[in-house]
Design a protein around this motif. Structure first.
Motif, PDB file in Angstrom:
ATOM      1  N   GLU A 138       0.844  -1.189   0.000  1.00  0.00           N
ATOM      2  CA  GLU A 138       0.000   0.000   0.000  1.00  0.00           C
ATOM      3  C   GLU A 138       0.881   1.241   0.000  1.00  0.00           C
ATOM      4  OE1 GLU A 138      -2.677  -0.083   3.270  1.00  0.00           O
ATOM      5  OE2 GLU A 138      -3.812  -1.821   2.537  1.00  0.00           O
ATOM      6  N   VAL A 139       0.449   2.261  -0.735  1.00  0.00           N
ATOM      7  CA  VAL A 139       1.138   3.540  -0.774  1.00  0.00           C
ATOM      8  C   VAL A 139       0.202   4.583  -0.188  1.00  0.00           C
ATOM      9  CG1 VAL A 139       2.236   5.264  -2.260  1.00  0.00           C
ATOM     10  CG2 VAL A 139       2.389   2.834  -2.844  1.00  0.00           C
ATOM     11  N   GLU A 140       0.724   5.411   0.690  1.00  0.00           N
ATOM     12  CA  GLU A 140      -0.095   6.425   1.333  1.00  0.00           C
ATOM     13  C   GLU A 140       0.381   7.807   0.927  1.00  0.00           C
ATOM     14  OE1 GLU A 140       0.111   5.732   5.481  1.00  0.00           O
ATOM     15  OE2 GLU A 140      -1.136   3.918   5.428  1.00  0.00           O
ATOM     16  N   GLY A 141      -0.546   8.768   0.946  1.00  0.00           N
ATOM     17  CA  GLY A 141      -0.198  10.150   0.629  1.00  0.00           C
ATOM     18  C   GLY A 141      -1.355  10.856  -0.036  1.00  0.00           C
ATOM     19  N   GLU A 142      -1.240  12.152  -0.153  1.00  0.00           N
ATOM     20  CA  GLU A 142      -2.296  12.957  -0.747  1.00  0.00           C
ATOM     21  C   GLU A 142      -2.474  12.587  -2.222  1.00  0.00           C
ATOM     22  OE1 GLU A 142      -3.476  17.697  -1.187  1.00  0.00           O
ATOM     23  OE2 GLU A 142      -1.758  17.063   0.019  1.00  0.00           O
ATOM     24  N   GLU A 143      -3.710  12.412  -2.625  1.00  0.00           N
ATOM     25  CA  GLU A 143      -4.106  12.061  -3.987  1.00  0.00           C
ATOM     26  C   GLU A 143      -3.662  10.658  -4.403  1.00  0.00           C
ATOM     27  OE1 GLU A 143      -3.002  15.017  -6.812  1.00  0.00           O
ATOM     28  OE2 GLU A 143      -4.125  16.617  -5.829  1.00  0.00           O
ATOM     29  N   VAL A 144      -3.195   9.861  -3.469  1.00  0.00           N
ATOM     30  CA  VAL A 144      -2.863   8.475  -3.765  1.00  0.00           C
ATOM     31  C   VAL A 144      -4.124   7.636  -3.634  1.00  0.00           C
ATOM     32  CG1 VAL A 144      -1.591   6.440  -2.998  1.00  0.00           C
ATOM     33  CG2 VAL A 144      -0.457   8.658  -3.093  1.00  0.00           C
ATOM     34  N   HIS A 145      -4.383   6.787  -4.581  1.00  0.00           N
ATOM     35  CA  HIS A 145      -5.553   5.925  -4.516  1.00  0.00           C
ATOM     36  C   HIS A 145      -5.211   4.553  -5.077  1.00  0.00           C
ATOM     37  CE1 HIS A 145      -6.617   6.265  -8.901  1.00  0.00           C
ATOM     38  NE2 HIS A 145      -5.867   7.335  -8.761  1.00  0.00           N
ATOM     39  N   GLU A 146      -6.114   3.603  -4.858  1.00  0.00           N
ATOM     40  CA  GLU A 146      -5.880   2.217  -5.244  1.00  0.00           C
ATOM     41  C   GLU A 146      -6.945   1.791  -6.241  1.00  0.00           C
ATOM     42  OE1 GLU A 146      -4.467  -0.962  -2.278  1.00  0.00           O
ATOM     43  OE2 GLU A 146      -6.626  -1.293  -2.403  1.00  0.00           O
ATOM     44  N   VAL A 147      -6.521   1.075  -7.269  1.00  0.00           N
ATOM     45  CA  VAL A 147      -7.447   0.536  -8.268  1.00  0.00           C
ATOM     46  C   VAL A 147      -7.265  -0.974  -8.305  1.00  0.00           C
ATOM     47  CG1 VAL A 147      -8.144   0.517 -10.690  1.00  0.00           C
ATOM     48  CG2 VAL A 147      -7.308   2.643  -9.644  1.00  0.00           C
ATOM     49  N   ALA A 148      -8.330  -1.692  -8.032  1.00  0.00           N
ATOM     50  CA  ALA A 148      -8.281  -3.154  -8.046  1.00  0.00           C
ATOM     51  C   ALA A 148      -9.018  -3.658  -9.288  1.00  0.00           C
ATOM     52  CB  ALA A 148      -8.932  -3.719  -6.786  1.00  0.00           C
ATOM     53  N   VAL A 149      -8.343  -4.488 -10.069  1.00  0.00           N
ATOM     54  CA  VAL A 149      -8.905  -5.028 -11.299  1.00  0.00           C
ATOM     55  C   VAL A 149      -8.898  -6.545 -11.233  1.00  0.00           C
ATOM     56  CG1 VAL A 149      -8.666  -5.143 -13.816  1.00  0.00           C
ATOM     57  CG2 VAL A 149      -8.043  -3.035 -12.595  1.00  0.00           C
ATOM     58  N   GLY A 150     -10.024  -7.168 -11.562  1.00  0.00           N
ATOM     59  CA  GLY A 150     -10.094  -8.629 -11.553  1.00  0.00           C
ATOM     60  C   GLY A 150     -10.348  -9.171 -10.156  1.00  0.00           C
ATOM     61  N   PRO A 151     -10.315 -10.503  -9.973  1.00  0.00           N
ATOM     62  CA  PRO A 151      -9.805 -11.483 -10.939  1.00  0.00           C
ATOM     63  C   PRO A 151     -10.724 -11.811 -12.117  1.00  0.00           C
ATOM     64  CG  PRO A 151     -10.582 -12.602  -8.982  1.00  0.00           C
ATOM     65  CD  PRO A 151     -10.664 -11.137  -8.692  1.00  0.00           C
ATOM     66  N   VAL A 152     -12.018 -11.440 -12.042  1.00  0.00           N
ATOM     67  CA  VAL A 152     -12.905 -11.724 -13.171  1.00  0.00           C
ATOM     68  C   VAL A 152     -12.782 -10.576 -14.168  1.00  0.00           C
ATOM     69  CG1 VAL A 152     -15.275 -12.128 -13.886  1.00  0.00           C
ATOM     70  CG2 VAL A 152     -14.484 -13.009 -11.693  1.00  0.00           C
ATOM     71  N   HIS A 153     -12.545 -10.926 -15.442  1.00  0.00           N
ATOM     72  CA  HIS A 153     -12.381  -9.932 -16.495  1.00  0.00           C
ATOM     73  C   HIS A 153     -13.460 -10.106 -17.560  1.00  0.00           C
ATOM     74  CE1 HIS A 153      -8.443  -8.857 -14.870  1.00  0.00           C
ATOM     75  NE2 HIS A 153      -8.213 -10.157 -14.749  1.00  0.00           N
TER      76      HIS A 153
END
Length: 508
Positions: A143-158
């Motif tokens: 995980e990365v923290e900080g202002e304007e940092v966000h996480e995008v999770a893709v899958g496992p179903v595509h």
């Protein structure tokens, strides 16, 4: 007196198991790391031995050396991790921990690879009981923290027919800081199913490891059986099997070039290459009766009733000549279009040093300027008689991976045409005998994605006691993660396609 640390074996060679050096864990680590970038880990795996211990085997490929080096060590519940000194061991050590409950102490990010229970009941590298589920702590992500940092999770179903895999992006705005890839959703237990073979189903299991690489894996397996049985493959069969492997390479590279063009909305090349991939698959259908090459390669030669009649040879020669001319025109549309070049160049660039540290193989490695090709470095069969040029490009980006694919298509077509022109007479197969007992064998083949490695250890009856498979995707998925750093997240589909790695080949 000096301790013998390695046994040298030719590609497609075997030796009595007792001849494989068994050394201390500290010396084992030193032996694997002393070669630097010129030494690469082709395979690392475990096998249970006496006294509830696990024997670790390593197969090393060394630049400029015509043989493979094999060594081993015995461990119990843990051993000093190799990964801090040899980054390319990172995924192998996670796999060993999951399969045998042996913990590599000091591994920087120890997590399961395929989400299954340890093969040794009561032994778990994460301290879980046999009935416990996978705990959340085991599956933490960076995980990365900080202002304007966000996480995008893709899958496992595509969407569509894409196989399952989970991609976790840590982003600052649109820029990717880190990508972590979690696979294992396609785990079928192929290695375990091959144990106690070979039998009638073994070759069919091997052909299913990665459906688009049926010929490559069948050839690696066949060479292993031939090594253990002392079978000499007839010259005609050697030539036909090489043609099969190169046709598989051509069809997949043509498809990839079209898909890369499609990913940036350039429809001329996408359309042409879609048609050309079908034409090339139809040549495989003409030769063996199956578009994916199923049933073509078998231990001892080729499948029963499969051979090249003069009419078939003429038709393949004519069709292949036309297809490669059209494929060159299709690639030149990419190469000369400034809009496509702008999307391909400097996108998903991977440094050569990172590629070497990860032990990457195939077009992905050659696109970083690394001359690494089993057909040239450790030739076997027809490749020991007729050389194939090693196609490289230095930039390490999407354009380089496309360029290398086209160069390989040109080289493969020339190789096939010459093989058909000089096809030896005689039989196309020789039935293998029983396998040597208590023996070790290794077989490498340059599949279209890169190096395929199969290793087998036989028991006292000559049956597979342990069967280890390394698909090229196993080496290369981490390279995709590094290539996405500092890239816009919108470039991920293009970068992913430029590697075009196999989920099922990784997951076994």
């Amino acid at each position: 007196m000096a301790v013998r640390t390695m046994l040298n074996l030719p590609n497609g060679g075997s030796a009595p198991l007792a001849e494989i050096p068994r050394i201390r864990a500290e010396l084992f680590r030193e032996t694997l790391t002393v070669g630097g970038p010129s030494t690469r880990l082709a395979s690392l795996f475990g096998m249970p031995v006496e006294g509830d211990r696990v024997r670790l085997f390593a197969v090393l490929a060394r630049e400029g050396e015509p043989t493979l080096a094999v060594t081993s060590t015995d461990v119990s519940d843990s051993y000093p991790a190799l990964t801090p000194h040899l980054p390319q061991a990172h995924l192998f050590e996670r796999e060993i921990a999951e399969q045998w409950g042996v913990r590599p102490e000091g591994h920087p990010w120890l997590k399961p690879v395929r989400f299954h229970r340890s093969y040794r009941p009561g032994r778990d590298a994460w301290g879980r009981a046999d009935h416990d589920p996978i705990t959340p702590g085991v599956m933490d992500f960076f995980e990365v923290e900080g202002e304007e940092v966000h996480e995008v999770a893709v899958g496992p179903v595509h969407a569509g027919v894409i196989e399952p895999g989970h991609f976790r992006f840590q982003c600052h705005g649109e820029q990717v800081i880190h990508l972590e890839i979690a696979l294992g959703y396609q785990h079928r237990g192929v290695e375990r199913a091959l144990e106690r073979g070979p039998d009638k189903r073994s070759i069919h299991l091997v052909e299913s490891i990665a459906g688009d690489t049926a010929v490559g894996h069948a050839l690696a397996h066949s060479q292993l059986v031939e090594a253990l049985s002392g079978t000499e493959v007839p010259p005609r069969a050697r030539a036909i099997r090489a043609v099969a492997l190169e046709l598989e390479r051509l069809a997949n590279h043509a498809g990839d070039l079209g898909s890369l063009a499609g990913d940036v909305g350039y429809l001329p090349t996408a359309s042409f290459c879609g048609r050309l991939r079908g034409d090339l698959l139809n040549l495989t259908l003409l030769a063996c009766g199956n578009r994916m090459g199923l049933g073509w390669v078998r231990p001892g030669g080729v499948g029963f009733g499969i051979d090249f009649e003069p009419a078939t040879t003429r038709k393949i020669t004519l069709s292949l000549t036309r297809a490669v001319q059209d494929l060159e025109r299709s690639f030149n549309l990419i190469r000369t279009n400034s809009t496509v070049r702008a999307r391909f160049e400097e996108t998903g660039a991977l440094a050569r040093s990172a590629c070497e540290e990860l032990g990457m193989v195939g077009p992905a490695a050659r696109a970083c300027g690394i001359e690494r090709d089993v057909r040239r470095d450790l030739p076997l069969g027809r490749y020991a008689e007729a050389a194939v040029p090693c196609a490289t490009w230095p930039s390490g980006d999407v354009f380089a991976r496309a360029r290398v694919r086209w160069l390989e298509c040109a080289h493969s077509a020339a190789f096939i045409l010459e093989a058909l022109r000089t096809l030896p007479r005689g039989a196309a197969r020789r039935e293998p005998g029983p396998l040597a007992p208590e023996s070790f064998a290794v077989s490498l083949t340059e599949g279209w994605r890169g190096e395929i490695c199969h290793v087998a250890v036989t028991d006292e009856r000559g049956r597979f006691r342990r069967y280890k498979i390394v698909d090229p995707s196993f080496h290369n998925w981490a390279g995709l993660a590094l290539a996405m750093r500092d890239q816009p997240i919108s470039d991920f589909p293009l970068c992913n396609k430029s590697f075009n790695l196999s989920y099922s080949g990784h997951d076994l």
